[in-house]
Write a protein that holds these residues in place. Structure first.
Motif, short mmCIF file in Angstrom:
data_model
loop_
_atom_site.label_atom_id
_atom_site.label_comp_id
_atom_site.label_asym_id
_atom_site.label_seq_id
_atom_site.Cartn_x
_atom_site.Cartn_y
_atom_site.Cartn_z
N LEU A 159 0.86 -1.18 0.00
CA LEU A 159 0.00 0.00 0.00
C LEU A 159 0.89 1.22 0.00
CD1 LEU A 159 -2.78 1.43 0.38
CD2 LEU A 159 -2.41 1.19 2.86
N TRP A 160 0.76 2.07 -1.03
CA TRP A 160 1.56 3.28 -1.12
C TRP A 160 1.18 4.24 -0.01
CZ3 TRP A 160 -0.10 8.33 -1.71
CH2 TRP A 160 0.89 9.28 -1.97
N LEU A 161 2.19 4.83 0.63
CA LEU A 161 1.94 5.78 1.71
C LEU A 161 2.37 7.20 1.36
CD1 LEU A 161 3.18 3.64 4.76
CD2 LEU A 161 0.83 3.89 3.90
N GLU A 162 3.58 7.34 0.82
CA GLU A 162 4.08 8.68 0.55
C GLU A 162 5.29 8.63 -0.36
OE1 GLU A 162 6.05 11.89 3.43
OE2 GLU A 162 3.87 11.80 3.64
N GLY A 265 12.04 5.99 -5.33
CA GLY A 265 11.26 5.08 -4.50
C GLY A 265 10.25 5.86 -3.68
N ALA A 266 9.47 5.15 -2.90
CA ALA A 266 8.45 5.74 -2.04
C ALA A 266 8.29 4.86 -0.83
CB ALA A 266 7.13 5.88 -2.81
N TYR A 267 7.52 5.33 0.14
CA TYR A 267 7.26 4.56 1.34
C TYR A 267 5.97 3.75 1.16
CZ TYR A 267 10.84 7.40 3.55
OH TYR A 267 12.03 7.99 3.86
N TYR A 268 6.04 2.49 1.58
CA TYR A 268 4.90 1.57 1.44
C TYR A 268 4.71 0.79 2.73
CZ TYR A 268 5.16 2.06 -3.70
OH TYR A 268 5.16 2.55 -4.98
N LEU A 269 3.48 0.35 2.93
CA LEU A 269 3.21 -0.73 3.88
C LEU A 269 3.23 -2.01 3.05
CD1 LEU A 269 2.33 -1.56 6.82
CD2 LEU A 269 -0.01 -1.64 5.89
N ALA A 286 -7.02 -0.51 5.83
CA ALA A 286 -8.16 0.35 5.51
C ALA A 286 -8.01 1.71 6.16
CB ALA A 286 -9.46 -0.32 5.94
N TRP A 287 -7.55 1.72 7.42
CA TRP A 287 -7.34 2.99 8.12
C TRP A 287 -6.22 3.80 7.47
CZ3 TRP A 287 -2.80 4.22 10.85
CH2 TRP A 287 -2.83 5.45 11.50
N LEU A 288 -5.10 3.15 7.14
CA LEU A 288 -3.99 3.86 6.49
C LEU A 288 -4.41 4.45 5.16
CD1 LEU A 288 -0.63 1.89 6.96
CD2 LEU A 288 -1.15 4.22 7.65
N LYS A 289 -5.20 3.70 4.41
CA LYS A 289 -5.66 4.19 3.11
C LYS A 289 -6.50 5.45 3.29
CE LYS A 289 -7.81 2.62 -1.18
NZ LYS A 289 -8.49 1.48 -1.87
N GLU A 290 -7.36 5.48 4.28
CA GLU A 290 -8.15 6.67 4.56
C GLU A 290 -7.27 7.84 4.98
OE1 GLU A 290 -11.08 5.73 7.46
OE2 GLU A 290 -12.26 4.44 6.12
N GLU A 291 -6.25 7.55 5.78
CA GLU A 291 -5.32 8.60 6.20
C GLU A 291 -4.63 9.24 5.01
OE1 GLU A 291 -3.80 9.74 9.44
OE2 GLU A 291 -5.85 9.25 9.99
N VAL A 292 -4.11 8.39 4.13
CA VAL A 292 -3.37 8.88 2.98
C VAL A 292 -4.28 9.65 2.02
CG1 VAL A 292 -2.06 8.17 0.95
CG2 VAL A 292 -1.60 7.08 3.15
#
Length: 300
Positions: A159-162, A265-269, A286-292
């Motif tokens: 999951l892409w974060l940033e 590159g990027a930060y991922y879970l 699901a929570w992280l996706k909403e945050e991002v």
């Protein structure tokens, strides 16, 4: 399960202690047993498995090569059992997520957000372990990891974060003594390198049209140490923008040239295929996706 190959837990603990402490006496003291009791347990394991695990010389017992390999696997198995018991005690009703984090990104990016996850999912416990470099899920009880890369880890979901852009930073006193006008001026200065990004400076110079060859400088294992080095005037550090802006706002470091360069590159879970349907992990994703997605909607 072939129970005839499964020694007693007490015997396995004795084997692990012997491998680690290199002494039956020390192992007995740690386990609060007599030396003869430990010796009997070790003998029972060897007899049960039918493999020579120990070398006995005079009053000293050491492990064979096969015994050392077996002890390493036993240590990992005992750690898994211990962690399972701890999770059961700390959160008997809810789920547990074991998360490996990159030290700086985890502390600066994830931890400030975690209270919101705790309020939304009070029944899920998040345990965290810091680590450096790429993470291997084999032989661990980790459910997921924060990683830096391109999102293409084999046999894993991500999951892409940033995304990340980097900026050159240095201490104010350092810059007063060595002013920098353009990117090429940095080539001759002491550069601080991060071990996990060996080509970061080379890529930054290339992005700014500066040809380089064999960049010198000192190397550091993580951003927390490279930050300290930069603050003490040891050179110029190439820092992720989320770190650079924080350091600049607090006056500890200054941006040398305000020209962010995107990282490769990027930060991922990241999590392995076999953990994909874990309820605690699904809730966290699901929570992280909403945050991002919520942050993407904020004005820049």
């Amino acid at each position: 399960m072939a129970r005839r190959y499964l020694p007693s837990t007490q015997g396995l603990a004795a084997l692990e202690a012997l491998a680690r402490l290199q002494s039956v006496t020390a192992a007995a003291q740690e386990l609060n047993l007599t030396q003869s009791a430990v010796s009997r347990q070790l003998q029972a394991i060897e007899t049960q498995l039918g493999v020579e695990l120990f070398v006995r010389r005079a009053k000293r017992v050491s492990l064979t090569t096969a015994g050392q390999r077996y002890a390493e696997e036993v240590r990992r198995a005992l750690d898994l059992l211990s962690n399972a018991a701890l999770r059961l005690q700390t959160n008997p009703e809810g789920g547990t997520l074991n998360l490996a984090i990159l030290p700086t990104f985890g502390m600066r990016w994830l931890l400030p957000r975690l209270p919101r996850f705790g309020r939304a999912h009070p029944d899920v416990t998040v345990n965290m372990n810091t680590r450096l470099g790429q993470f291997d899920f084999t032989g661990t009880d980790m459910d997921a990891a924060l990683s830096f890369g391109k999102g293409d880890w084999p046999q894993c979901h991500s999951l892409w974060l940033e995304n990340e852009a980097v900026l050159p930073m240095a201490a104010p006193a350092f810059l007063r003594e060595t002013p920098v006008i353009e990117p090429a001026d940095l080539v001759s200065l002491p550069l601080l390198h991060i071990q996990t990004r060996p080509n970061a400076w080379k890529d930054w110079f290339a992005e700014h049209g500066v040809a380089t060859q064999g960049l010198a400088g000192t190397r550091y294992d993580q951003f927390s140490t490279i930050l300290q080095a930069a603050r003490h005037g040891l050179g110029v550090a190439l820092l992720p923008e989320y770190l650079a802006r924080e350091e600049e706002a607090e006056g500890r470091l200054e941006v040398v040239l305000d020209a962010p360069s995107p990282s490769r590159g990027a930060y991922y879970l990241v999590w392995p295929e076999e953990k994909h349907n874990t309820p605690a992990l699904q809730a966290f994703c699901a929570w992280l996706k909403e945050e991002v997605e919520g942050e993407d909607l904020l004005p820049r």
